[in-house]
Design a protein around this motif. Structure first.
Motif, PDB file in Angstrom:
ATOM      1  N   PRO A 179       0.813  -1.211   0.000  1.00  0.00           N
ATOM      2  CA  PRO A 179       0.000   0.000   0.000  1.00  0.00           C
ATOM      3  C   PRO A 179       0.852   1.270   0.000  1.00  0.00           C
ATOM      4  N   GLN A 180       1.985   1.232   0.677  1.00  0.00           N
ATOM      5  CA  GLN A 180       2.854   2.403   0.712  1.00  0.00           C
ATOM      6  C   GLN A 180       3.379   2.737  -0.692  1.00  0.00           C
ATOM      7  N   GLN A 181       3.617   1.725  -1.523  1.00  0.00           N
ATOM      8  CA  GLN A 181       4.069   1.961  -2.897  1.00  0.00           C
ATOM      9  C   GLN A 181       2.954   2.550  -3.760  1.00  0.00           C
ATOM     10  N   GLY A 182       1.711   2.376  -3.350  1.00  0.00           N
ATOM     11  CA  GLY A 182       0.581   2.935  -4.065  1.00  0.00           C
ATOM     12  C   GLY A 182       0.113   4.267  -3.511  1.00  0.00           C
ATOM     13  N   LEU A 183       0.854   4.799  -2.576  1.00  0.00           N
ATOM     14  CA  LEU A 183       0.500   6.049  -1.896  1.00  0.00           C
ATOM     15  C   LEU A 183       0.969   7.241  -2.715  1.00  0.00           C
ATOM     16  N   ARG A 184       0.064   8.165  -2.966  1.00  0.00           N
ATOM     17  CA  ARG A 184       0.432   9.384  -3.688  1.00  0.00           C
ATOM     18  C   ARG A 184       1.004  10.379  -2.685  1.00  0.00           C
ATOM     19  N   LEU A 185       2.224  10.817  -2.939  1.00  0.00           N
ATOM     20  CA  LEU A 185       2.880  11.773  -2.056  1.00  0.00           C
ATOM     21  C   LEU A 185       2.742  13.196  -2.587  1.00  0.00           C
ATOM     22  N   ARG A 186       2.934  13.355  -3.891  1.00  0.00           N
ATOM     23  CA  ARG A 186       2.915  14.693  -4.483  1.00  0.00           C
ATOM     24  C   ARG A 186       1.500  15.288  -4.407  1.00  0.00           C
ATOM     25  N   GLY A 187       1.423  16.497  -3.891  1.00  0.00           N
ATOM     26  CA  GLY A 187       0.141  17.190  -3.818  1.00  0.00           C
ATOM     27  C   GLY A 187      -0.773  16.693  -2.715  1.00  0.00           C
ATOM     28  N   THR A 188      -0.222  15.915  -1.776  1.00  0.00           N
ATOM     29  CA  THR A 188      -1.034  15.429  -0.651  1.00  0.00           C
ATOM     30  C   THR A 188      -0.307  15.721   0.660  1.00  0.00           C
ATOM     31  N   ASP A 189      -0.996  15.428   1.753  1.00  0.00           N
ATOM     32  CA  ASP A 189      -0.380  15.586   3.066  1.00  0.00           C
ATOM     33  C   ASP A 189       0.065  14.245   3.642  1.00  0.00           C
TER      34      ASP A 189
END
Length: 114
Positions: free
Chosen positions: A55-65
């Motif tokens: 799930p961490q690899q599917g986590l969007r980081l850019r533009g999120t908190d």
């Protein structure tokens, strides 16, 4: 062949992946705008498992908190619950066909399951 794309129409990569799917012969396509119809934590867990991702690899980081919330280091159930509750945290696009699931970044990865 059936294909489902979890799509964000505001994302260029998602639009390009959708175009590949629409142009592929013999595809029975389902488009899910996941920001309007978020997948459940259970659905996300299955998709990531079938894609060989955490799930961490599917986590969007850019533009999120996500980073401020500590999600990259959180356990799977915490990440999946956060994604289900706040679908902007889902990296896109996810595509599922009879041949498997891919996180299609770059969009050409979709060809692996066509």
């Amino acid at each position: 062949m059936k294909a489902t794309i979890w799509h964000n129409p505001n994302c260029g990569t998602s639009r390009k992946t959708l175009a590949i799917l629409e142009e592929a012969p013999g595809i029975e396509l389902t488009v899910v705008e996941y920001l309007k119809t978020p997948p459940s934590a259970e659905t996300l867990a299955r998709l990531y498992r079938d894609a060989g991702l955490t799930p961490q690899q599917g986590l969007r980081l850019r533009g999120t908190d996500a980073e401020e919330r500590g999600l990259p280091e959180a356990d799977n159930s915490t990440v999946l619950a956060a994604m289900a509750a706040d679908p902007i945290l889902i990296e896109r696009p996810l595509v599922e066909t009879d041949k498997g699931v891919r996180l299609c970044r770059p969009q050409e990865k979709v060809r692996e399951i066509l």
